[in-house]
Design an enzyme around this catalytic site. Structure first.
Site, short mmCIF file in Angstrom:
data_model
loop_
_atom_site.label_atom_id
_atom_site.label_comp_id
_atom_site.label_asym_id
_atom_site.label_seq_id
_atom_site.Cartn_x
_atom_site.Cartn_y
_atom_site.Cartn_z
N THR A 114 -5.28 5.15 -21.70
CA THR A 114 -5.03 3.85 -21.12
C THR A 114 -3.60 3.48 -21.50
OG1 THR A 114 -6.02 2.90 -23.08
CG2 THR A 114 -7.38 2.93 -21.10
N ARG B 102 -2.51 -3.20 -18.08
CA ARG B 102 -3.85 -2.61 -18.07
C ARG B 102 -3.86 -1.50 -17.04
NH1 ARG B 102 -8.03 -5.44 -20.87
NH2 ARG B 102 -9.69 -3.91 -20.77
N ASP C 134 -8.17 12.79 -25.12
CA ASP C 134 -8.23 11.39 -24.69
C ASP C 134 -7.58 10.56 -25.79
OD1 ASP C 134 -8.87 8.75 -24.23
OD2 ASP C 134 -10.95 9.13 -23.65
N TYR D 226 0.84 -1.20 0.00
CA TYR D 226 0.00 0.00 0.00
C TYR D 226 0.86 1.24 0.00
CZ TYR D 226 -4.95 -0.97 0.15
OH TYR D 226 -6.21 -1.30 -0.22
N LYS E 126 -3.28 -0.36 -24.80
CA LYS E 126 -3.74 -0.48 -26.19
C LYS E 126 -2.52 -0.37 -27.10
CE LYS E 126 -8.46 0.99 -25.18
NZ LYS E 126 -8.72 1.95 -24.11
N GLU F 248 -0.69 4.82 -0.44
CA GLU F 248 -1.54 6.00 -0.70
C GLU F 248 -0.73 7.27 -0.56
OE1 GLU F 248 -4.54 4.77 1.98
OE2 GLU F 248 -6.00 4.42 0.39
N1 DSN Z 1 -13.19 -0.37 -24.25
C1 DSN Z 1 -12.31 0.46 -25.02
C2 DSN Z 1 -12.37 0.14 -26.48
O1 DSN Z 1 -12.46 -1.03 -26.79
O2 DSN Z 1 -12.29 1.03 -27.30
C3 DSN Z 1 -12.55 1.88 -24.77
O3 DSN Z 1 -12.51 2.09 -23.41
#
Ligand code: DSN
Length: 430
Positions: free
Chosen positions: A229, A238, A203, A54, A232, A56
């Site tokens: 994120t 993740r 974003d 932890y 990707k 924080e």
């Molecule tokens: N779930 C993602 C996607 O597949 O585009 C977006 O958050």
């Protein structure tokens, strides 16, 4: 030998499902544009003892003792993120993209402000739930308004966005998408935001790896806050990452902790540090560029196979086609493709007359297959198989014939993260 020997001895039932999922991922053409294969190093860092700790707070300002090694790990991730993207500040604690977006709104819109309006791309035309969709809490806490794309070209019409912005007078304009196959002009968005006195949130969840690899223009010089994120195109664990200006740094950090979250996931932060190091290597630039080359090749093959490709092509990692000219819905198309070993997702096309649960389109992407070293020749084959699978959706023999060819192709292109052992193909039929 099992890839997960400890799980196998403690929990064979789970180990069996894991092994089969490994085989499925290995021998399926992963065409979901938001998925990828993280490297062994990223996965190893994710599964470390850091998950036990932890912490924080932020480095050197924690609520728990024992941070001697956690602090430098978080600082390393922050430093690598700011260096890679050229940003003033990075917060690496957001659990994923949706919490990162919520934190960004909280940071950008003052609690006592009367103007809680956000203006973003509508979900059906390629936006995200957290861009103020009515089922998302972002529309409960903020006042959501949307712009769309042009009815004919399906491209963002920046003059129309400007008109919407003048009308809505938003506090925040969101530039970014989960289903937009073309370049986003962040400089235009910044000019519009400045004209109406709004802040700009970019974003880049889908395109972060392309931005890092210089295959898409960066929003960092223009946006007050950039969210993404990390799993990707960036090919990390993740998780979530927020980049911002020095002026926004304190508000962003406070929005993430203590505003919205508790203890950061230190194992994920360490894995992100690894991924950011990988993304800074010269090979990653070549990877990012190849993703785009592959998207163009995939879209050309779909066009050659008779598909209606939205916007007529792709400039990034993503291709969207309308399955209805093949006489199928998007869902029917995606299900048939899945039987044929081609994994994608049904998606709305702009101004879709069908519902989001049963839309007209199929969304594809090349990040994962590019991670396996595939190029334009493989995309040409896959594009042809996609058209055949959607056309032959009621012909199981034909779908299974395509599946065998897909499996052969996957076997010839090893996936990152599987260096410790390729799953046996026999598991697919177990
Ligand atoms: N779930 C993602 C996607 O597949 O585009 C977006 O958050």
């Amino acid at each position: 030998m099992s890839r997960n020997p400890y799980v196998e001895s403690r929990d064979p039932e789970l180990a069996d499902l894991l092994a089969r999922e490994e085989a499925r991922q290995y021998y399926t053409a992963k065409l979901i544009p938001s998925e990828n294969y993280a490297s062994n190093a990223v996965m190893e860092a994710t599964g470390t003892v850091l998950a036990n700790k932890y912490s924080e707070g932020y480095p050197h300002k924690r609520y728990y003792e024992g941070q001697q090694f956690i602090d430098p790990i978080e600082e390393m991730a922050v430093h690598r993120a700011t260096a890679l993207f050229g940003a003033d500040h990075a917060n690496v604690q957001a659990y994923s993209g949706s919490p990162a977006n919520l934190a960004a709104y909280v940071a950008l819109i003052k609690k006592k402000s009367d103007n809680k309006r956000i203006l973003a791309l509508s979900l059906n035309e390629g936006g995200h739930l957290t861009h103020g969709h009515k089922v998302s809490v972002t529309s409960r806490f903020f006042e959501a308004h949307h712009y769309t794309v042009d009815r004919d070209t399906h491209l963002i019409d920046y003059d129309a966005v400007r008109e919407r912005a003048l009308e809505v007078q938003p506090a925040v304009i969101v530039a970014g998408a989960t289903c937009y196959p073309r370049i986003i002009d962040f400089a235009r968005f910044k000019a519009i935001a400045d004209e109406v006195g709004a802040k700009l949130l970019a974003d880049i969840a889908h395109i972060a790896g392309l931005v890092a690899g210089d295959a898409h223009p960066s929003p960092v010089p223009y946006a007050d806050v950039v969210t993404t994120t990390t799993h990707k195109t960036l090919r990390g664990p993740r998780g979530g990452l927020i980049l911002c200006t020095n002026a926004m740094a304190r508000a962003v950090d406070r929005a993430v902790f203590p505003g919205l979250q508790g203890g950061p996931h230190n194992n994920t932060i360490a894995a992100l540090a690894v991924a950011l190091k990988e993304a800074a290597a010269p090979e990653f630039r070549a990877y990012a560029r190849q993703i785009v080359v592959n998207s163009r090749a995939l879209s050309d093959a779909l066009l050659a196979g008779g598909a209606r490709v939205i916007t007529g092509g792709s400039d990034n990692h993503l291709v969207l086609f309308d399955a209805t000219p093949f006489g199928a819905t998007g869902k029917q198309g995606a299900v048939a493709m899945d039987v044929a070993g081609l994994e994608a997702n049904a998606n709305t096309v702009p101004f879709d007359p069908r519902s989001p649960m049963d839309p007209s389109g199929v969304r594809l992407g090349t990040p994962a297959l590019t991670s396996r070293g595939m190029g334009a020749a493989e995309m040409a084959k896959i594009g042809q198989w996609i058209c055949e699978a959607v056309r032959s959706r009621d012909n199981e023999t034909e779908l299974l014939h395509i599946r065998e060819q897909v499996r052969d192709l996957m076997a010839a292109f090893p996936a990152p993260g599987f260096e410790g052992g390729v799953p046996p193909r026999s598991l697919l039929d177990a």
